[in-house]
Design an enzyme around this catalytic site. Structure first.
Site, PDB file in Angstrom:
ATOM      1  N   HIS A 157       0.950  -1.179  -0.061  1.00 35.32           N
ATOM      2  CA  HIS A 157      -0.031   0.022   0.114  1.00 35.32           C
ATOM      3  C   HIS A 157       0.889   1.243  -0.061  1.00 35.32           C
ATOM      4  O   HIS A 157       0.537   2.179  -0.751  1.00 35.32           O
ATOM      5  CB  HIS A 157      -1.054  -0.034   1.298  1.00 35.32           C
ATOM      6  CG  HIS A 157      -1.772   1.161   1.479  1.00 35.32           C
ATOM      7  ND1 HIS A 157      -3.021   1.221   1.265  1.00 35.32           N
ATOM      8  CD2 HIS A 157      -1.543   2.436   1.810  1.00 35.32           C
ATOM      9  CE1 HIS A 157      -3.569   2.489   1.286  1.00 35.32           C
ATOM     10  NE2 HIS A 157      -2.750   3.294   1.669  1.00 35.32           N
ATOM     11  N   GLU A 158       2.080   1.127   0.602  1.00 35.55           N
ATOM     12  CA  GLU A 158       2.576   2.238   0.886  1.00 35.55           C
ATOM     13  C   GLU A 158       3.657   2.567  -0.300  1.00 35.55           C
ATOM     14  O   GLU A 158       3.973   3.760  -0.975  1.00 35.55           O
ATOM     15  CB  GLU A 158       3.784   2.192   2.100  1.00 35.55           C
ATOM     16  CG  GLU A 158       2.841   2.111   3.501  1.00 35.55           C
ATOM     17  CD  GLU A 158       2.046   3.045   3.486  1.00 35.55           C
ATOM     18  OE1 GLU A 158       0.942   2.808   4.418  1.00 35.55           O
ATOM     19  OE2 GLU A 158       1.802   4.246   3.022  1.00 35.55           O
ATOM     20  N   HIS A 161       2.096   4.106  -2.994  1.00 38.95           N
ATOM     21  CA  HIS A 161       1.756   5.740  -2.868  1.00 38.95           C
ATOM     22  C   HIS A 161       3.372   6.330  -3.421  1.00 38.95           C
ATOM     23  O   HIS A 161       3.286   7.340  -3.993  1.00 38.95           O
ATOM     24  CB  HIS A 161       1.923   6.221  -1.354  1.00 38.95           C
ATOM     25  CG  HIS A 161       0.626   6.424  -0.854  1.00 38.95           C
ATOM     26  ND1 HIS A 161      -0.580   7.054  -1.396  1.00 38.95           N
ATOM     27  CD2 HIS A 161       0.179   5.511   0.144  1.00 38.95           C
ATOM     28  CE1 HIS A 161      -1.490   6.541  -0.767  1.00 38.95           C
ATOM     29  NE2 HIS A 161      -1.393   6.033   0.251  1.00 38.95           N
TER      30      HIS A 161
HETATM   31  C1  LIG Z   1      -6.435   4.304   6.809  1.00 38.32           C
HETATM   32  C2  LIG Z   1      -6.028   3.696   8.322  1.00 38.32           C
HETATM   33  C3  LIG Z   1      -7.371   3.028   8.398  1.00 38.32           C
HETATM   34  C4  LIG Z   1      -5.981   4.789   9.397  1.00 38.32           C
HETATM   35  C5  LIG Z   1      -5.174   2.570   8.104  1.00 38.32           C
HETATM   36  N1  LIG Z   1      -4.998   1.988   9.545  1.00 38.32           N
HETATM   37  C6  LIG Z   1      -5.538   0.542   9.642  1.00 38.32           C
HETATM   38  O1  LIG Z   1      -5.687  -0.122   8.620  1.00 38.32           O
HETATM   39  N2  LIG Z   1      -5.563  -0.097  10.818  1.00 38.32           N
HETATM   40  C7  LIG Z   1      -4.833   0.141  11.818  1.00 38.32           C
HETATM   41  C8  LIG Z   1      -4.454   1.310  12.464  1.00 38.32           C
HETATM   42  C9  LIG Z   1      -3.556   1.369  13.464  1.00 38.32           C
HETATM   43  F1  LIG Z   1      -3.315   2.276  14.002  1.00 38.32           F
HETATM   44  C10 LIG Z   1      -3.196  -0.020  14.027  1.00 38.32           C
HETATM   45  C11 LIG Z   1      -3.410  -1.271  13.361  1.00 38.32           C
HETATM   46  F2  LIG Z   1      -2.971  -2.329  13.638  1.00 38.32           F
HETATM   47  C12 LIG Z   1      -4.080  -1.149  12.251  1.00 38.32           C
HETATM   48  C13 LIG Z   1      -3.743   3.159   7.619  1.00 38.32           C
HETATM   49  O2  LIG Z   1      -3.008   3.561   8.510  1.00 38.32           O
HETATM   50  N3  LIG Z   1      -3.530   2.870   6.306  1.00 38.32           N
HETATM   51  C14 LIG Z   1      -2.069   3.426   5.952  1.00 38.32           C
HETATM   52  C15 LIG Z   1      -2.141   4.601   5.059  1.00 38.32           C
HETATM   53  O3  LIG Z   1      -3.248   4.923   4.806  1.00 38.32           O
HETATM   54  N4  LIG Z   1      -0.897   4.477   4.293  1.00 38.32           N
HETATM   55  O4  LIG Z   1      -0.828   5.519   3.222  1.00 38.32           O
HETATM   56  C16 LIG Z   1      -3.901   2.127   5.373  1.00 38.32           C
HETATM   57  C17 LIG Z   1      -3.893   0.750   5.476  1.00 38.32           C
HETATM   58  C18 LIG Z   1      -4.764  -0.232   4.282  1.00 38.32           C
HETATM   59  C19 LIG Z   1      -4.018  -1.467   4.239  1.00 38.32           C
HETATM   60  C20 LIG Z   1      -2.591  -1.275   4.616  1.00 38.32           C
HETATM   61  C21 LIG Z   1      -2.407   0.215   5.245  1.00 38.32           C
HETATM   62 ZN   LIG Z   2      -2.524   5.275   2.011  1.00 38.00          ZN
END
Ligand SMILES: CC(C)(C)[C@H](NC(=O)Nc1cc(F)cc(F)c1)C(=O)N(CC(=O)NO)CC1CCCC1
Ligand SMILES: [Zn+2]
Length: 187
Positions: A157-158, A161
């Site tokens: 996912h990262e 980006h």
């Molecule tokens: C968009 C969001 C809902 C905030 C997502 N967090 C998440 O999926 N769950 C989560 C959050 C925590 F803190 C601890 C934990 F174990 C689980 C997230 O950080 N992302 C990262 C992002 O937006 N990067 O650009 C999205 C996720 C979707 C799949 C992988 C990353």
């Molecule tokens: Zn994202």
């Protein structure tokens, strides 16, 4: 400290750019940015700080989301077993690269979201179940890491980006909840 106001949202052109490689030795700016990205993720996972500064709990963040088109990502995946244990993966990756991946695919059953997307986009985001990546750390040391399932999905996912790709670009238009029956669904 980085707050949600510093995170650009979908529609901002930087989210659709291919980011530039970072050069070593790191500039003070690139080093500091990496540290601030990690600090944001840690803060966002602290109930008190998340509440106080209205932060969404984040597990990963890419520099383009801060309007910095550079190939650097911060990952902060908590240990799913023991609370307050050491995180499963906590690092800033410079110039990360997928070296190889499994044929097997995987998707998070409830779909994905994004810190840069303020809406719910339903649908399965099918990704590689296992990946081998290389990246450089702050000291310029090269690392190689094999990841699978949830951590592999976070990294992909990262990495997207850094290439101007949003998670919903992967969702099947005709049937958002479609996934071949051999796609591993992850909770
Ligand atoms: C968009 C969001 C809902 C905030 C997502 N967090 C998440 O999926 N769950 C989560 C959050 C925590 F803190 C601890 C934990 F174990 C689980 C997230 O950080 N992302 C990262 C992002 O937006 N990067 O650009 C999205 C996720 C979707 C799949 C992988 C990353
Ligand atoms: Zn994202």
């Amino acid at each position: 400290m980085i707050t949600m106001n510093d995170i650009i949202r979908e529609g901002h052109p930087t989210l659709r750019k291919v980011a530039e490689e970072v050069s070593f030795p790191l500039s003070d700016a690139d080093r500091e940015l990496g540290e601030k990205m990690t600090e944001f993720l840690k803060n966002s996972q602290d109930p008190e700080l998340a509440e106080k500064y209205q932060l969404r709990g984040g597990v990963g963040l890419a520099a383009p989301q801060l309007d910095v088109s550079k190939r650097m990502i911060a990952i902060e995946i908590p240990n799913m077993e023991e609370e307050d244990g050491e995180p499963f993966l906590s690092t800033v990756m410079y110039n990360p690269k997928i070296l190889s991946h499994s044929v097997q695919q995987a998707a998070i059953e409830e779909g994905e979201g994004c810190l840069s997307v303020d809406r719910h986009v339903p649908g399965l985001v099918v990704r590689n179940a296992k990946i081998t990546i290389s990246y450089f750390d702050q000291e310029g040391e090269k690392h190689k890491l094999r990841l699978k399932h949830y951590p592999a999905i976070v990294i992909q996912h990262e990495l997207d980006h850094l290439n101007g790709i949003m998670f919903y670009d992967h969702i099947n238009k005709q049937n958002p909840n479609y996934a071949a029956d051999d796609v591993l669904l992850i909770q």
